[in-house]
Design an enzyme around this catalytic site. Structure first.
Site, mmCIF file in Angstrom:
data_model
loop_
_atom_site.group_PDB
_atom_site.id
_atom_site.type_symbol
_atom_site.label_atom_id
_atom_site.label_comp_id
_atom_site.label_asym_id
_atom_site.label_seq_id
_atom_site.Cartn_x
_atom_site.Cartn_y
_atom_site.Cartn_z
ATOM 1 N N ILE A 12 45.045 53.543 72.647
ATOM 2 C CA ILE A 12 43.701 52.961 72.665
ATOM 3 C C ILE A 12 42.951 53.306 71.388
ATOM 4 C CG2 ILE A 12 41.514 52.819 73.916
ATOM 5 C CD1 ILE A 12 43.034 53.607 76.461
ATOM 6 N N THR A 34 50.351 64.551 68.063
ATOM 7 C CA THR A 34 51.244 65.053 69.097
ATOM 8 C C THR A 34 52.249 63.959 69.462
ATOM 9 O OG1 THR A 34 49.667 64.382 70.810
ATOM 10 C CG2 THR A 34 49.510 66.646 69.990
ATOM 11 N N ASP A 131 39.059 55.429 84.996
ATOM 12 C CA ASP A 131 38.622 55.196 86.373
ATOM 13 C C ASP A 131 39.310 56.128 87.364
ATOM 14 O OD1 ASP A 131 41.166 54.071 86.295
ATOM 15 O OD2 ASP A 131 40.554 52.094 87.028
ATOM 16 N N GLU A 132 40.354 56.827 86.926
ATOM 17 C CA GLU A 132 41.087 57.701 87.842
ATOM 18 C C GLU A 132 40.243 58.877 88.328
ATOM 19 O OE1 GLU A 132 45.218 58.509 86.998
ATOM 20 O OE2 GLU A 132 45.270 56.900 85.505
ATOM 21 N N TYR A 155 45.833 65.291 85.743
ATOM 22 C CA TYR A 155 45.271 64.479 84.665
ATOM 23 C C TYR A 155 43.849 64.038 84.991
ATOM 24 C CZ TYR A 155 44.048 60.190 82.225
ATOM 25 O OH TYR A 155 43.368 59.228 81.531
ATOM 26 N N ALA A 157 41.777 65.159 87.167
ATOM 27 C CA ALA A 157 40.870 66.304 87.304
ATOM 28 C C ALA A 157 40.424 66.811 85.940
ATOM 29 C CB ALA A 157 41.552 67.423 88.086
ATOM 30 N N SER A 158 41.347 66.816 84.985
ATOM 31 C CA SER A 158 40.974 67.278 83.641
ATOM 32 C C SER A 158 40.001 66.306 82.983
ATOM 33 C CB SER A 158 42.220 67.465 82.776
ATOM 34 O OG SER A 158 42.827 66.229 82.430
ATOM 35 N N LYS A 159 40.166 65.014 83.219
ATOM 36 C CA LYS A 159 39.224 64.037 82.656
ATOM 37 C C LYS A 159 37.875 64.120 83.373
ATOM 38 C CE LYS A 159 39.675 61.421 79.862
ATOM 39 N NZ LYS A 159 39.415 61.538 78.395
ATOM 40 N N ASP A 284 58.276 57.809 95.335
ATOM 41 C CA ASP A 284 56.909 57.659 94.850
ATOM 42 C C ASP A 284 56.437 58.908 94.130
ATOM 43 O OD1 ASP A 284 54.523 56.381 94.417
ATOM 44 O OD2 ASP A 284 53.930 56.242 96.525
ATOM 45 N N GLY A 287 50.999 62.240 95.338
ATOM 46 C CA GLY A 287 49.571 61.955 95.284
ATOM 47 C C GLY A 287 49.216 60.644 94.629
#
Length: 346
Positions: A12, A34, A131-132, A155, A157-159, A284, A287
């Site tokens: 992005i 990275t 949006d997560e 991921y 949660a960190s955002k 799957d 979570g």
């Protein structure tokens, strides 16, 4: 406007860099390079006098101070982040360190720079999120800017943590911030560990097309070039302290999306049988959120933005790009973890 874009060699971020330069903005691309970064993503602007590259880590406060003082940007657009959910399941510490602590160091550097310049009203710290952070929807409803946070992966949660820091720096210190939360991006230069490039490249290689669970998980798909346009609108015209949800208004289940990709490939790179014959359902993701959907009314009404393409049009453009740019994705397939199933730990 002079923009400091963090993560500008990523998917992005590079779209923002290319579009910003095309619009006549000066751009300083700050990237640690990275595993998911690639300077080929910005090769088209590398020799443009409006563009400068600085290799640095957002966790390195001294480097941030030096770069801000040297280039004196009008705005910081913060896109640098670890972003792959499966990798966050296997190694959450890197996500907390980069997404939370990195954002903290960038906020503090930006605040010190803003204060040293006399707290100019026009300065912006634009934090780009996902949006997560809002969690998982049922069969109906959409995320709005007022939806309570409910992150469900390391991921997200960190955002969510980084979003809260940005809001706190606005409320506590008065730093002029804007925030955006986007839906799933896709398009050219998408790193080949994400769903759409995995499907396209596996199809071309004659490999299985893995779909988590039964493929019923729904996402709102946003073409990356549309997203870049929206982000530049927000940094230029968004109200300080305001957040804007950016969605493609293109909800599709993962299974429907993969079938659409297979149909496009059947037309553009025909072979015996259909690529859909390679679809394989796999265990799957732990979570795995059921559905995301964005309500983009605020950005449409306040800033006049709407997506320019449907998901079918965007997927056509994306497949065309991958077919025409094999050297780019071949090189990235050699990087650590690409092509492996990650995030299977419960």
């Amino acid at each position: 406007m002079k923009l400091l874009v963090t993560g500008g060699a990523g998917f992005i971020g590079s779209a923002v860099v290319r579009r910003a330069v095309a619009q006549g903005h000066q751009v300083v691309n700050l990237d640690a390079l990275t595993y998911a970064a690639c300077l080929d993503n910005v090769a088209s602007v590398a020799d443009n006098p409006l563009y400068v590259f600085e290799q640095a880590d957002i966790r390195d406060r001294a480097a941030l101070d030096r770069i801000l003082a040297k280039h004196q940007p009008d705005a910081v657009m913060h896109l640098a982040a670890e972003s792959h959910v499966d990798r966050s399941i296997d190694g959450p510490g890197t996500f907390i360190d980069t997404n939370v602590m990195g954002t903290f160091h960038l906020l503090e550097a930006a605040r010190a720079y803003w204060v040293a310049r006399g707290k100019p009203d026009r300065f912006r710290f634009h934090h780009i999120s996902t949006d997560e952070v809002f969690g998982s929807l049922g069969a109906t409803g959409q995320f709005t800017e007022d939806t309570p946070y409910d992150p469900r992966s390391p991921y997200s949660a960190s955002k969510a943590g980084s979003d809260h820091l940005v809001r706190a720096w606005h409320e506590t210190y008065g730093l002029p911030v804007v925030l955006t939360n986007c839906s799933n991006n896709y398009g050219p230069y998408h790193f080949p560990e994400k769903l759409i490039p995995v499907i396209v490249l596996n199809a071309l290689a004659g490999k299985a097309l893995p779909i988590y669970g039964d493929g019923s998980n729904v996402r709102d798909w946003l073409y990356v070039e549309d997203h870049a346009e929206a982000l530049l609108l927000v940094v230029a015209r968004g109200a300080p302290g305001r957040s804007y949800n950016i969605g493609g208004e293109n909800e599709r289940s993962n299974l429907d999306l993969v079938r659409t990709l297979c149909a496009i490939l059947d037309r553009k790179r025909p072979r015996d049988g259909s690529y859909a014959d390679q679809i394989t359902f796999v265990t799957d993701r732990p979570g795995h959120d059921a559905r995301y959907a964005i309500d983009p009314v605020r950005i449409r009404e306040e800033l006049g933005w709407r997506p320019s393409v449907t998901v079918e049009q965007g997927l056509e453009l994306t497949v065309d790009w991958y077919l025409a740019n094999e050297p780019w994705w071949r090189a990235l397939q050699e990087r650590h973890g690409v092509g492996q199933r990650l995030g299977v730990r419960a």
